[in-house]
Design a protein around this motif. Sequence first.
Motif, mmCIF file in Angstrom:
data_model
loop_
_atom_site.group_PDB
_atom_site.id
_atom_site.type_symbol
_atom_site.label_atom_id
_atom_site.label_comp_id
_atom_site.label_asym_id
_atom_site.label_seq_id
_atom_site.Cartn_x
_atom_site.Cartn_y
_atom_site.Cartn_z
ATOM 1 N N LYS A 60 0.831 -1.207 0.000
ATOM 2 C CA LYS A 60 0.000 0.000 0.000
ATOM 3 C C LYS A 60 0.865 1.256 0.000
ATOM 4 C CE LYS A 60 -3.993 -2.175 2.188
ATOM 5 N NZ LYS A 60 -5.046 -2.109 3.222
ATOM 6 N N LEU A 81 -6.405 -2.465 -1.661
ATOM 7 C CA LEU A 81 -5.410 -1.885 -2.558
ATOM 8 C C LEU A 81 -6.042 -1.196 -3.766
ATOM 9 C CD1 LEU A 81 -2.353 -1.765 -2.396
ATOM 10 C CD2 LEU A 81 -2.234 -3.805 -3.830
ATOM 11 N N LEU A 95 -7.583 2.069 -2.641
ATOM 12 C CA LEU A 95 -6.520 3.030 -2.334
ATOM 13 C C LEU A 95 -5.968 3.640 -3.613
ATOM 14 C CD1 LEU A 95 -4.436 4.360 -0.436
ATOM 15 C CD2 LEU A 95 -3.052 2.275 -0.680
ATOM 16 N N PRO A 99 -2.833 5.430 4.116
ATOM 17 C CA PRO A 99 -3.116 4.384 3.124
ATOM 18 C C PRO A 99 -3.470 3.019 3.683
ATOM 19 C CG PRO A 99 -0.760 4.615 3.391
ATOM 20 C CD PRO A 99 -1.400 5.608 4.347
ATOM 21 N N THR A 100 -3.556 2.866 5.000
ATOM 22 C CA THR A 100 -3.599 1.523 5.578
ATOM 23 C C THR A 100 -4.949 0.828 5.474
ATOM 24 O OG1 THR A 100 -4.083 2.436 7.776
ATOM 25 C CG2 THR A 100 -1.762 2.079 7.198
#
Length: 428
Positions: free
Chosen positions: A322, A401, A404, A396-397
């Motif tokens: 990420k 994916l 994001l 971004p966690t």
Amino acid sequence: MTPAQPLADLDTAALRAAHADFSAAYDELKAAGLALDITRGKPSAEQLDLSNDLLRLPDGEYRDAAGTDLRNYGGPNGLPELRAIFAEALGVPVPQLLALGNSSLTVMHDTIVQALLHGVPGGELPWAGRSIGFLTPVPGYDRHFTILERFGIRMIPVPMNDDGPDIETVASLLAADDSIKGMWCVPVYSNPTGAVYSEEVVRALVSLPAAPDFRLFWDNAYVVHHLSDERPAPIDVLALAAEAGNPDRPLIFASTSKVTFPGSGVAFFGASETNVAWFQHNTAAQSIGPDKINQLRHVRLLRDQEGLAAHMERHRAILEPKFAVVDETFRERLAPWEAGSWNAPKGGYFVSLDVLDGCAKRAVQLAKEAGIAVTPAGATFPYGDDPRDANIRIAPTFPPLDELRAALQGLCTAILLAESEALLAERN
């Protein structure tokens, strides 16, 4: 599409053309009907799954290694076995490390309240009833600022470098104002810059002349949250403070909030023997003991220091891609236009992005209108006031994916539109 080159170097005609391209891309973004969120640094569901055994533990057990029945009152210091797992990472001897409730933010808040009401060792008076200040490295953690603002404590910004807060600024402020009673520090993978304090900086922080009741609020939230094989060397702030003749200066905080379950973790407090006794005396009126069954769950899950390290490697496997996507996206979309600068942290939970001065709020607002929620611009500064209006904290966690990536692409479109607008306005 206008060929990419630094936006500020484009002539007016080329800048107008680029702005038109960005506007068209933004219209397409809004039409997509997105609903994406990268506002807070929360563990993803995949990360939480790593600790699901906590839901089954301690599997009928309720005694610690000494045979104590953990279902009952008592044990205010927390389980020695759990403290031993985290003692080395935090640089605190087990007898001086307390395992408490689930939230280190609560412990930090209550520590400030106790200092306001009763003062701290070495101080002649409680902090309350007079104007006091805190040094706040910026950009920094908004929840630290919220605690201070809640109690009317003045916040004094200090610029951050790659190796920690600017020591010349800290020294001059402390020398000029003995009403400064504290300083927030996130020494490993600072929120949001990812900075790691150097030993030189730490030695200075524990050595600088300051009021006798000045405290370093050492929030070691990300000390085991590595994203690469390059690990910072541990710095024993308590030993350095004692060596400098200021053993009571650091107050160390941490938690398992981003190790296991944020809502059901364990917080830690570490300090000198004098400070620990002060803390225990104050909190004895507040609690007879923490949730020791939950602490036993954590002991059974993590087992030992090696087990903790292995557990965090599983987190890394989820998070590293990420953070790579953040860097890749910004390199692809922002770098060709010189439209932003950002860090590539070796650990922690955030990326700090600086855009063109005066454009952060506009970019975040454009992203919001396109269905992409981003941490509010200014959140990384006291009172929400970024004097340059340039910093955006990227978290971004939490999202998958693909979400994001879509959110970052949309944010880049918003940033490019905001910056081209601002540059055109300067030329009109």
